[in-house]
Structures are given as structure tokens and as C-alpha cells.
Design a protein around this motif. Structure first.
Motif, short mmCIF file in Angstrom:
data_model
loop_
_atom_site.label_atom_id
_atom_site.label_comp_id
_atom_site.label_asym_id
_atom_site.label_seq_id
_atom_site.Cartn_x
_atom_site.Cartn_y
_atom_site.Cartn_z
N PRO A 7 -24.67 90.63 41.61
CA PRO A 7 -25.93 90.13 41.13
C PRO A 7 -27.07 91.01 41.03
N ILE A 8 -27.92 90.95 40.05
CA ILE A 8 -29.21 91.75 39.62
C ILE A 8 -30.33 91.39 40.37
N ILE A 9 -30.83 92.29 41.33
CA ILE A 9 -31.88 91.95 42.24
C ILE A 9 -33.06 92.87 41.87
N THR A 10 -33.83 92.57 40.74
CA THR A 10 -34.94 93.44 40.47
C THR A 10 -36.24 92.33 40.37
N ASP A 11 -37.45 93.03 40.12
CA ASP A 11 -38.59 92.17 40.17
C ASP A 11 -38.45 90.97 39.30
N LYS A 12 -38.01 91.18 37.98
CA LYS A 12 -37.99 90.16 37.05
C LYS A 12 -36.91 89.15 37.30
N ALA A 13 -35.76 89.63 38.05
CA ALA A 13 -34.78 88.55 38.23
C ALA A 13 -35.07 87.72 39.47
N THR A 14 -36.18 88.31 40.51
CA THR A 14 -36.62 87.48 41.58
C THR A 14 -37.57 86.45 41.17
N ARG A 15 -38.04 86.68 39.97
CA ARG A 15 -39.15 85.73 39.20
C ARG A 15 -38.44 84.90 38.66
N LEU A 16 -37.31 85.12 38.28
CA LEU A 16 -36.40 84.04 37.55
C LEU A 16 -35.85 82.91 38.30
N LEU A 17 -35.86 83.20 39.72
CA LEU A 17 -35.37 82.36 40.80
C LEU A 17 -36.03 81.17 41.02
N ALA A 18 -37.47 81.31 40.75
CA ALA A 18 -38.34 80.14 40.61
C ALA A 18 -37.88 79.08 39.48
N ILE A 76 -27.63 85.73 32.40
CA ILE A 76 -28.46 85.38 33.13
C ILE A 76 -28.14 83.54 33.03
N VAL A 77 -27.87 83.03 34.23
CA VAL A 77 -27.46 81.65 34.30
C VAL A 77 -28.29 80.82 35.08
N THR A 78 -28.48 79.39 34.17
CA THR A 78 -29.35 78.46 34.42
C THR A 78 -28.59 77.47 35.30
N LEU A 79 -28.92 76.99 36.45
CA LEU A 79 -28.31 76.01 37.24
C LEU A 79 -29.02 74.78 36.97
N ALA A 80 -28.03 73.61 37.44
CA ALA A 80 -28.55 72.47 37.40
C ALA A 80 -29.74 72.32 38.50
N GLU A 81 -30.49 71.12 38.21
CA GLU A 81 -31.46 70.87 39.46
C GLU A 81 -30.95 70.53 40.72
N GLY A 82 -31.40 71.07 41.56
CA GLY A 82 -31.05 70.90 42.99
C GLY A 82 -29.69 71.73 43.36
N ASP A 83 -29.10 72.53 42.70
CA ASP A 83 -28.22 73.62 42.91
C ASP A 83 -28.85 74.80 43.15
N THR A 84 -28.47 75.58 44.18
CA THR A 84 -28.97 77.08 44.41
C THR A 84 -27.80 77.92 44.88
N ILE A 85 -27.81 79.36 44.64
CA ILE A 85 -26.99 80.21 45.08
C ILE A 85 -27.86 81.13 46.05
N ASN A 86 -27.15 81.33 47.08
CA ASN A 86 -27.72 82.41 48.38
C ASN A 86 -27.40 83.70 47.95
N LEU A 87 -28.28 84.60 47.61
CA LEU A 87 -27.95 85.84 47.05
C LEU A 87 -28.45 86.70 48.23
N PHE A 88 -29.22 86.20 49.14
CA PHE A 88 -29.71 86.92 50.35
C PHE A 88 -29.13 86.44 51.59
N ALA A 89 -28.13 86.85 52.06
CA ALA A 89 -27.37 86.40 53.21
C ALA A 89 -28.29 86.35 54.50
N GLU A 90 -28.24 85.44 55.30
CA GLU A 90 -29.11 85.66 56.60
C GLU A 90 -28.08 86.24 57.55
N GLU A 91 -28.60 87.32 58.27
CA GLU A 91 -27.80 87.66 59.52
C GLU A 91 -28.32 87.16 60.88
N ASN A 92 -27.35 87.01 61.73
CA ASN A 92 -27.75 86.50 62.88
C ASN A 92 -27.86 87.61 63.75
#
Length: 92
Positions: A7-18, A76-92
Motif C-alpha cells: 500500500p501507498i501511505i502518503t499525505d494524499k493517500a491518507t486524505r483519500l481514505l476519507a 487507487i481502489v474505491t470500495l463499496a459503502e461499509g467496506d474498509t481495509i485496515n492498513l494500520f495494524a494495531e499491536e497489543n
């Protein structure tokens, strides 16, 4: 053949997550139907639209040395409403 590279994680790419849009570097020879099938299989989501572009190689300089950053294909992939991809894995 590995279709989705990373995945591409830049300023523009994180704005597109919205807008529920995610950016990936993909294989230069892959086409939109194979990218769609790979994203839907890997992340178990519904893809609505895919925009692709070939980005040119760029000249980079480190000190007195000049080199080239290789060209790549971006999707650049547009997903359906309600679908998400977790790019930032949460560590315990």
C-alpha cells in the motif's frame, strides 16, 4: 505473479481514505480486472472502481551521486459503502 505489492501511505493517500479509496503499488503488467479480483480476494471487500496510472522514473540525488528511482504502476481502489481495509495494524 505478485499483483499487489504494497500500500501507498502518503499525505494524499491518507486524505483519500476519507472517501473510502485506497492506494496500492501494483505490478506494471496487471490490468484492472486482475487487480479487482486480487483486492477482493485478499481483503474480502467489494470493489466499485479502480483508477490506474503508470508513474515515470525520477532522478534522485544523494550527495554527488545521481541515480534513478524506478517507475511503477499505482492503483487507487474505491470500495463499496461499509467496506474498509485496515492498513494500520494495531499491536497489543
Amino acid at each position: 505473479m505478485k499483483i499487489i505489492k504494497y500500500p501507498i501511505i502518503t499525505d494524499k493517500a491518507t486524505r483519500l481514505l476519507a472517501n473510502n479509496q485506497y492506494s496500492f503499488v501494483v505490478s506494471p503488467k496487471s490490468d484492472k480486472p486482475t487487480i479487482k479480483a486480487a483486492i477482493e480476494y485478499l481483503f474480502n471487500v467489494k470493489v466499485i472502481k479502480i483508477n490506474t496510472s503508470h508513474l515515470p522514473k525520477k532522478q534522485k540525488r544523494v550527495g554527488k551521486y545521481i541515480g534513478w528511482k524506478s517507475h511503477y504502476k499505482k492503483a487507487i481502489v474505491t470500495l463499496a459503502e461499509g467496506d474498509t481495509i485496515n492498513l494500520f495494524a494495531e499491536e497489543n
